[in-house]
Write a protein that holds these residues in place. Structure first.
Motif, mmCIF file in Angstrom:
data_model
loop_
_atom_site.group_PDB
_atom_site.id
_atom_site.type_symbol
_atom_site.label_atom_id
_atom_site.label_comp_id
_atom_site.label_asym_id
_atom_site.label_seq_id
_atom_site.Cartn_x
_atom_site.Cartn_y
_atom_site.Cartn_z
ATOM 1 N N LYS A 1 31.174 -62.362 21.509
ATOM 2 C CA LYS A 1 31.562 -61.293 22.787
ATOM 3 C C LYS A 1 30.544 -59.938 22.732
ATOM 4 N N LEU A 2 29.351 -61.156 22.560
ATOM 5 C CA LEU A 2 27.978 -60.496 22.535
ATOM 6 C C LEU A 2 27.795 -59.473 24.138
ATOM 7 N N LYS A 3 26.885 -58.311 24.503
ATOM 8 C CA LYS A 3 27.193 -57.760 25.394
ATOM 9 C C LYS A 3 25.696 -58.574 26.388
ATOM 10 N N HIS A 4 24.190 -58.934 25.843
ATOM 11 C CA HIS A 4 23.615 -58.870 26.308
ATOM 12 C C HIS A 4 23.341 -60.172 26.167
ATOM 13 N N LEU A 5 22.711 -60.603 24.532
ATOM 14 C CA LEU A 5 22.957 -62.057 24.322
ATOM 15 C C LEU A 5 23.832 -63.180 24.066
ATOM 16 N N ILE A 6 23.060 -63.729 24.357
ATOM 17 C CA ILE A 6 24.491 -65.120 24.195
ATOM 18 C C ILE A 6 23.471 -66.314 23.320
ATOM 19 N N VAL A 7 24.656 -66.909 22.205
ATOM 20 C CA VAL A 7 24.207 -68.427 21.436
ATOM 21 C C VAL A 7 25.030 -69.600 21.912
ATOM 22 N N PRO A 8 24.871 -69.885 22.974
ATOM 23 C CA PRO A 8 25.274 -71.300 24.011
ATOM 24 C C PRO A 8 25.913 -71.953 22.427
ATOM 25 N N ASP A 9 26.948 -72.234 22.826
ATOM 26 C CA ASP A 9 27.767 -73.232 21.956
ATOM 27 C C ASP A 9 27.668 -75.092 22.053
ATOM 28 N N TYR A 10 28.771 -75.690 21.728
ATOM 29 C CA TYR A 10 28.144 -77.108 21.926
ATOM 30 C C TYR A 10 27.986 -77.775 23.007
ATOM 31 N N SER A 11 28.539 -76.734 23.721
ATOM 32 C CA SER A 11 29.101 -77.415 24.793
ATOM 33 C C SER A 11 27.615 -77.539 25.772
ATOM 34 N N VAL A 12 26.387 -76.637 25.021
ATOM 35 C CA VAL A 12 24.875 -76.514 25.574
ATOM 36 C C VAL A 12 23.957 -77.405 25.144
ATOM 37 N N ILE A 13 24.396 -76.799 23.771
ATOM 38 C CA ILE A 13 22.885 -77.331 22.222
ATOM 39 C C ILE A 13 24.278 -78.041 22.079
ATOM 40 N N ALA A 14 24.246 -79.730 21.154
ATOM 41 C CA ALA A 14 24.585 -80.582 20.328
ATOM 42 C C ALA A 14 25.169 -80.190 19.652
ATOM 43 N N ASP A 15 23.326 -79.857 19.183
ATOM 44 C CA ASP A 15 22.490 -80.193 17.769
ATOM 45 C C ASP A 15 23.322 -78.956 16.609
ATOM 46 N N PRO A 16 23.546 -79.745 16.052
ATOM 47 C CA PRO A 16 24.208 -78.339 14.945
ATOM 48 C C PRO A 16 23.085 -77.478 14.290
ATOM 49 N N CYS A 17 21.556 -78.214 14.079
ATOM 50 C CA CYS A 17 20.498 -77.232 13.144
ATOM 51 C C CYS A 17 20.028 -76.365 14.179
ATOM 52 N N LYS A 18 20.300 -76.176 15.976
ATOM 53 C CA LYS A 18 20.171 -75.559 16.722
ATOM 54 C C LYS A 18 20.606 -74.420 16.743
ATOM 55 N N ILE A 19 19.770 -73.009 16.806
ATOM 56 C CA ILE A 19 20.310 -71.950 17.426
ATOM 57 C C ILE A 19 19.013 -71.296 18.507
ATOM 58 N N VAL A 20 20.304 -71.007 19.253
ATOM 59 C CA VAL A 20 19.467 -70.502 20.683
ATOM 60 C C VAL A 20 19.836 -69.309 20.609
ATOM 61 N N ILE A 21 19.561 -67.848 20.904
ATOM 62 C CA ILE A 21 19.725 -66.600 21.002
ATOM 63 C C ILE A 21 18.478 -66.397 22.611
ATOM 64 N N ALA A 22 19.532 -66.100 23.483
ATOM 65 C CA ALA A 22 19.187 -66.007 24.879
ATOM 66 C C ALA A 22 19.860 -64.601 25.306
ATOM 67 N N CYS A 23 19.294 -64.202 26.584
ATOM 68 C CA CYS A 23 19.801 -63.036 26.906
ATOM 69 C C CYS A 23 19.946 -63.346 28.314
ATOM 70 N N LYS A 24 21.096 -62.252 28.342
ATOM 71 C CA LYS A 24 21.812 -63.369 30.109
ATOM 72 C C LYS A 24 21.046 -61.955 31.052
ATOM 73 N N ASP A 25 20.844 -61.125 30.706
ATOM 74 C CA ASP A 25 20.854 -60.188 31.754
ATOM 75 C C ASP A 25 19.338 -59.745 32.239
ATOM 76 N N ASN A 26 18.940 -60.248 31.460
ATOM 77 C CA ASN A 26 16.783 -60.035 31.610
ATOM 78 C C ASN A 26 16.177 -58.566 30.925
ATOM 79 N N SER A 27 17.277 -58.243 30.194
ATOM 80 C CA SER A 27 17.441 -57.144 29.602
ATOM 81 C C SER A 27 16.289 -57.142 28.258
ATOM 82 N N ILE A 28 15.946 -57.944 27.986
ATOM 83 C CA ILE A 28 14.627 -58.408 26.427
ATOM 84 C C ILE A 28 14.511 -59.894 26.725
#
Length: 513
Positions: free
Chosen positions: A291-318
């Motif tokens: 339920k983050l507003k500006h960041l997103i941690v993509p789930d298995y549908s994007v990042i299938a490998d359980p060892c990887k956590i990607v933290i991206a920004c939804k709206d170019n705010s950071i």
């Protein structure tokens, strides 16, 4: 402990005195800070076998690794996955041959191509929609390339990628084998695959002919420890062993080999527990960041490998670099890597619950801080509009902007297809004009010129973003304005760009060469 470590321990306690290398003579009481390693560090002596002609102890250790991974044959690598890639490519090609490879492969692939004077035919995986990194290599793209280029001797892909994207290795292996050529998979980031309950299937089980693993990336082994696996009949194993002897040191570290053996023994006994912890950590991070507003941690549908956590920004705010700095400087959490629009974290079954919870809280706090900053800026804009006695239309627009920001909490905004990531793509590789082979361009006369003046020139050296070490430009490729802009943006973000000298100089082939 592993068998090799136990045997080294027995030696250290014995009365056997070392009139041989190494020069520290196993003297752990010499007062040096690193002396704690000395009593287990030896060279090839009686009873300890030889990695380059393993017949006894080391052969048993390598067979134990093969029992875990279930390949045709497994070899210890003490020069990292890099020497495995060099050996694999060299084993399946002759001087001047052609291979098919994904453009987003590690620089070791390009170094192998240089050493063997190879021609490269590229696959260009498309970016995952809404994200700044490459998706999977597709079966269709491999099939099409092999249909057009009849001289290709091997296919080389990376799966999982640095960010954790899997390709359909089984389908690609089937295509390669129908053309009677081997498939090499750089699975450096996937040593955990296929060896424990709940882990996704690895490239070995899917039919790859050579698979390279960096054990140290995701398993409990020391840095630089790796494995190479070979299966099937498409690869000449004697030829492969020859190149392993060439690219590996003639003085392999017994400490490193003991770590490999111990890590294999650990995963054989406790792999299921390791996997259970890893999956629970990954699921916990996803569940607490939905339920983050500006960041997103993509789930298995994007990042299938359980060892990887990607933290991206939804709206170019950071930016990714800013997220990296916040995690490291404010929360004492060291990320693996930052790009312009995301940060990459690696988790394994050796992490602690306390560490995972610290990461979750940090992500949530950074997201809240972004929201506060945006709302503060919007409120300031509204106050300014009112003070200036702007008309109601302007006021409506300012308030509407605030509503749009607030609405980013809606569930449908989490759909990656709706994300608005920065336009420049760190992970995007598009077809480029190749004027020279890699080997010729890297060996020819060159000069350094200002990056801003390099449009249209032929690259004479690599420019890499490190990590992960994937070239932005390869010797022999034509430098474009788009590439120049991308490099400059990476430099401005403070990312580690290798191949650009002080003063923003780039190495190019001299005119007329």
């Amino acid at each position: 402990m592993g068998e090799l470590w136990d045997k080294l321990s027995d030696l250290s306690k014995s009365n056997m005195y070392p009139f041989h290398m190494p020069g520290h003579k196993r003297n752990a009481s010499c007062g040096m800070d690193t002396a704690l390693l000395f009593d287990h560090d030896i060279t090839e002596i009686d009873d300890f076998d030889n990695l380059h002609d393993a017949r006894d102890l080391l052969r048993t250790c390598q067979n134990r690794a093969n029992d875990l991974y279930k390949a045709g044959e497994t070899f210890f690598l003490v020069n990292g996955s890099t020497c495995g890639v060099l050996s694999a490519i060299s084993a399946v090609t002759a001087d001047g041959d052609t291979i098919l490879t994904a453009r987003n492969c590690h620089k070791s692939l390009y170094h192998a191509a240089y050493l063997r004077n190879l021609n490269l035919r590229y696959l260009y995986p498309e970016n995952i929609e809404g994200y700044d990194f490459c998706g999977a290599v597709t079966k269709a793209s491999v099939e099409e390339a092999l249909g057009v280029n009849k001289d290709i001797k091997a296919v080389f892909i990376t799966s999982p990628t640095y960010e954790g994207v899997y390709s359909d290795v089984r389908a690609i292996a089937d295509v390669a084998h129908r053309h009677n050529i081997p498939l090499i998979v750089d699975e450096a980031h996937g040593a955990h695959l296929g060896i424990a309950k709940g882990m996704p299937e690895g490239a070995i089980a899917q039919g790859a002919d050579i698979v390279i693993h960096s054990l140290h990336k995701t398993l409990p082994c020391i840095t630089q420890s790796a494995l190479l696996h070979v299966s099937g009949s498409y690869v000449d194993r004697d030829r492969l062993k020859r190149f392993l002897r060439i690219y590996q040191t003639s003085s392999p570290s017994y400490l490193m080999m003991a770590s490999i053996d111990d890590g294999i023994s650990y995963m054989t006994r406790y792999g299921d527990d390791f996997a259970t912890k890893l999956l629970s950590y990954h699921d916990k991070i996803l569940a607490n960041t939905r339920k983050l507003k500006h960041l997103i941690v993509p789930d298995y549908s994007v990042i299938a490998d359980p060892c990887k956590i990607v933290i991206a920004c939804k709206d170019n705010s950071i930016t990714g670099s800013d997220i990296y700095d916040h995690l490291r400087n404010r929360y004492a959490l060291q990320p693996e890597m930052a790009c312009k629009s995301y940060v990459l974290m690696i988790i394994t079954g050796m992490d602690t619950l306390e560490g995972i919870e610290r990461l979750i809280e940090a992500i949530k706090e950074i997201d809240k801080d972004i929201d506060k900053k945006i709302n503060k800026n919007i409120d300031t804009e509204i106050d300014t509009v009112i003070e200036d006695k702007a008309d109601l239309y302007d006021l409506y627009n300012a308030e509407d902007t605030k509503k749009q920001v607030d609405s980013s909490n809606a569930e449908d905004k989490i759909n990656p297809g709706n994300l608005s990531i920065a336009e420049s793509r760190t992970g995007s590789y598009t077809p480029c004009d190749i004027k020279m082979t890699l080997t010729k361009a890297w060996d020819t006369d060159h000069e350094e010129i200002l990056l801003d003046k390099a449009d249209g020139r032929i690259a004479a050296d690599f420019v890499n973003l490190y990590p992960p070490g994937i070239p932005l430009v390869v010797p022999g490729e034509v430098i474009t304005d788009k590439l120049i802009d991308n490099i400059k943006e990476n430099l401005t973000e403070g990312l580690n760009v290798q191949g650009i000298s002080e003063g923003r100089l780039i190495r190019v082939v001299k005119w007329g060469k």
